[in-house]
Scaffold this active site. Structure first.
Site, PDB file in Angstrom:
ATOM      1  N   THR A 119      -1.601   5.745  13.932  1.00  0.00           N
ATOM      2  CA  THR A 119      -1.129   5.533  12.566  1.00  0.00           C
ATOM      3  C   THR A 119      -1.275   6.788  11.701  1.00  0.00           C
ATOM      4  OG1 THR A 119      -3.260   4.673  11.809  1.00  0.00           O
ATOM      5  CG2 THR A 119      -1.688   3.078  12.700  1.00  0.00           C
ATOM      6  N   ASP A 120      -0.565   6.771  10.580  1.00  0.00           N
ATOM      7  CA  ASP A 120      -0.657   7.863   9.623  1.00  0.00           C
ATOM      8  C   ASP A 120      -1.543   7.438   8.452  1.00  0.00           C
ATOM      9  OD1 ASP A 120       0.891   6.146   8.060  1.00  0.00           O
ATOM     10  OD2 ASP A 120       2.722   7.325   8.292  1.00  0.00           O
ATOM     11  N   LEU A 121      -1.577   8.231   7.430  1.00  0.00           N
ATOM     12  CA  LEU A 121      -2.433   7.970   6.276  1.00  0.00           C
ATOM     13  C   LEU A 121      -2.098   6.635   5.603  1.00  0.00           C
ATOM     14  CD1 LEU A 121      -4.711   9.233   4.622  1.00  0.00           C
ATOM     15  CD2 LEU A 121      -2.993  10.371   3.230  1.00  0.00           C
TER      16      LEU A 121
END
Length: 136
Positions: free
Chosen positions: A14-16
């Site tokens: 996942t990203d931020l």
């Protein structure tokens, strides 16, 4: 034949924002294709020993909805458009019945010199079996 491979979304995917980073879908698709090829009885280790490898030539992908941390996804993979040295692998990533991504991946066979080469007869036969069973 539609091949299905389960994927769990990990934190590292996942990203931020907590959604799957777009490039990680390519890893998911690769796993789905690799498992389909393995289940079809094609050994990429044996291919490599013969100086042959599968390589991705093109990817067309439509990102429809985001996946999130801890989602359980399914990568669906098919084989079609078998040609002399290449074939297409349409793929989808789903969460349950919800389609998150649709893609078509063109795969080519390369020789040790990195040039496209015809599919060996035994590999072609295994891919043709997949094509013959499409829709099951």
């Amino acid at each position: 034949m539609i091949h299905r491979h389960p994927i769990r979304v990990y934190y590292e995917d996942t990203d931020l924002a907590g959604i799957v980073y777009y490039a990680n879908y390519l890893r998911f698709l690769e796993r789905g294709r690799s498992e389909m090829v393995r289940d079809a009885g094609i050994s990429q280790v044996e291919m490599k020993a013969q100086g042959l490898v599968f390589a991705v030539r093109r990817v067309e992908a439509d990102y429809l909805k985001p996946a999130h941390f801890e989602d359980l996804l399914t990568v669906e993979t098919r084989c079609e458009a078998l040609k002399g040295a290449s074939f297409d692998m349409p793929q989808r990533v789903l969460r349950g019945d919800e389609v998150l991504l649709e893609a078509v991946v063109k795969v080519v066979v390369l020789n040790a010199a990195g040039r496209a080469t015809r599919l060996p007869a035994d590999i072609r036969a295994k891919l043709e079996t997949i094509l013959a069973n499409d829709g099951e």
